[in-house]
Design a protein around this motif. Structure first.
Motif: not given
Length: 508
Positions: A267-274, A285-289, A325-326
């Motif tokens: 999500t915006p501001g999340g780890g992937m964007e960072l 990745i810590y999956p929500t599932r 991934l994004l």
């Protein structure tokens, strides 16, 4: 004779279906719509499920949305979601409420392993199935658990950090909520990994009060009061802790530090964007599932077979795979958005029509499904042409294929196959080879195949990987790198997602 007035009554929903048919996501949407239509009325709620979240943050917000989304596919489910805001006392009260209400099943993410043991055991003893997610208590009275192995996660990230800093230097560890099972596991796994690197010194904070950036700031300030030397890396037990520590380190003039975290939200501001912006070197990745969690819950309630321990896999996100991934998340988000739109429109529409009109709409849907299946079958054929490197120019193209498109797809496939080994090969490079912008390439390929260039590149790499597994003696690690994957673990994850079996199972 046709009743024109009745046709006008359902014309708006028919137009909506027609507009949606261009989406490759249309078929799964139709499946849900058909169930709603043919039900000819609302089904009574059968299962009441209480969800007790330990806190309220972006990670759990994403998971809660996934849990709510599952209600669209199974209208028997009625959810009540609560948050304890990091308070053991509040969570105990909320679970007590669910026990008094005699919910059919309870999903709990315990704030504290110790303090939530008794109340979770009480619910279990009362005959309420209890599913623990993400975290465990100190007891064994629960029906099932789903979550990531935090010890293994901490160990995996520890080894990755060590490689990134050349196996030497000072690493600061910013711990999460004290006594919570994720923090305990992530610390333990990290310590085990660091035992293999005698030239790395670890400075670890005490367990924090919570998982917020402010806790990361506080922990880093305390560390810098007693240590003012060089720091090679910061390992945060989640992305927010790492970013909180980064702000303090930069304020103290500390530069050249590599930052690592856990969660990797897309999500915006999340780890992937960072990671994409270079603010973090990598995250995990810590999956929500949420959908998978709800499937486990309904299997328990329906008396179906289920596993008591359900361990979710993880992978490291760095600059080598973050774009892919994004892109995947964008497609998944479109599914969710389409479902929200369809559900809202259908709820409004079916509240105003009678049984006969519902049957007419259901008939229209069946006709559209037939037409959509033909389109999807053709797209699937084109995907196979691109992914399968054994296809030659002699392949017979369907008669209705536009003549101008065949050379395009042939050129696209050829470029993919020639560059599968190159980990740096991406959509921009494909566009350069094809003489097209990223947007033009995306639209063209998506229109023809129903998939994005990124997805087709990944599928092509996996197809090559499977071929090498079956025809060579190369190790799985060698094959992973030979097919352009940044890490064997990420190759294994993608391979299992694609084929349902691991690379090792193919070999055996």
């Amino acid at each position: 004779m046709v009743d024109r007035k009745k046709i006008c009554n359902f014309a708006p929903i028919t137009i909506f279906f027609y507009e949606m048919k261009h989406s490759f996501l249309f078929l799964p949407l139709l499946a849900i719509i058909a169930v709603l239509c043919l039900s000819c009325g609302e089904q009574p709620m059968k299962y009441r499920i209480g969800v007790s979240q330990c806190s309220e943050d972006s990670w759990r917000f994403k998971q809660n949305n996934e849990l709510r989304l599952s209600q669209y596919a199974d209208t028997r489910i009625q959810l009540e979601i609560t948050s304890a805001d990091d308070s053991d006392e509040q969570q105990i009260k909320q679970i007590s409420h669910f026990i008094d209400e005699k919910v059919d099943l309870l999903i709990v993410s315990p704030n504290s392993a110790v303090n939530l043991t008794d109340i979770v055991s009480k619910a279990y003893d009362k005959g309420i199935p209890v599913v623990l997610f993400d975290r465990k208590t100190n007891g064994d009275k629960y029906t099932a658990f789903m979550g990531t192995d935090n010890i293994q996660l901490g160990k995996m990230l520890g080894h990755y950090i060590a490689r990134c800093i050349g196996g030497k230097g000072v690493v600061v560890e910013i711990q999460g909520l004290q006594a919570s099972s994720p923090s305990v596991g992530r610390h333990r796994g990290f310590v085990e990994a660091m035992a293999d690197y005698p030239d790395i010194r670890v400075i670890s904070s005490e367990g924090g009060a919570d998982w917020t950036a402010k806790s990361g700031e506080k922990a880093m300030n305390e560390i810098l009061r007693t240590y003012d030397g060089e720091i090679a890396a910061v390992y945060g037990h989640n992305d927010r802790l790492a970013m909180g520590a980064r702000g303090v380190a930069e304020a103290h003039g500390k530069k050249g530090i590599k930052y690592f975290g856990i969660d990797a939200l897309p999500t915006p501001g999340g780890g992937m964007e960072l990671v994409q912006k270079g603010l973090m070197e990598a995250t995990c990745i810590y999956p929500t599932r949420g959908l998978q969690l709800m499937k486990l819950a309904t299997n328990i309630l329906d008396g179906n077979k289920y596993d008591k321990e359900n361990i979710l896999t993880s992978t490291i996100v760095d600059r080598n795979n973050v774009d892919i991934l994004l892109s995947q998340n964008i497609e998944q988000q479109r599914v969710s958005d389409d479902l929200e739109v369809v559900k809202g429109k259908l709820d409004d529409y079916f509240s105003q029509v009678n049984f006969q009109q519902k049957v007419i709409v259901a008939f229209v849907i069946v006709l559209i499904i037939i037409m959509t299946l033909a389109v999807i079958a053709y797209r699937f054929y084109l995907q196979k042409l691109i992914v399968n490197e054994e296809v030659t120019k002699d392949v017979v193209v369907p008669a209705d294929t536009p003549k101008a498109e065949s050379p395009f797809l042939e050129r696209f496939r050829s470029i993919l196959q020639q560059n599968l080994h190159d980990a740096d090969f991406n959509v921009e490079r494909i566009g350069e080879e094809m003489g097209m912008s990223r947007v033009q390439l995306y639209r063209k390929v998506k229109q023809l195949t129903g998939m994005t260039p990124v997805e087709l590149l990944r599928k092509s790499r996996l197809a090559r990987g499977r071929q090498l597994l079956e025809t060579t003696d190369s190790s799985i690690s060698e094959i992973a790198y030979d097919t352009g994957f940044s890490a064997p673990s990420y190759f294994t994850k993608c391979f299992k997602d694609e084929y349902g079996i691991s690379p090792g199972e193919v070999r055996s």
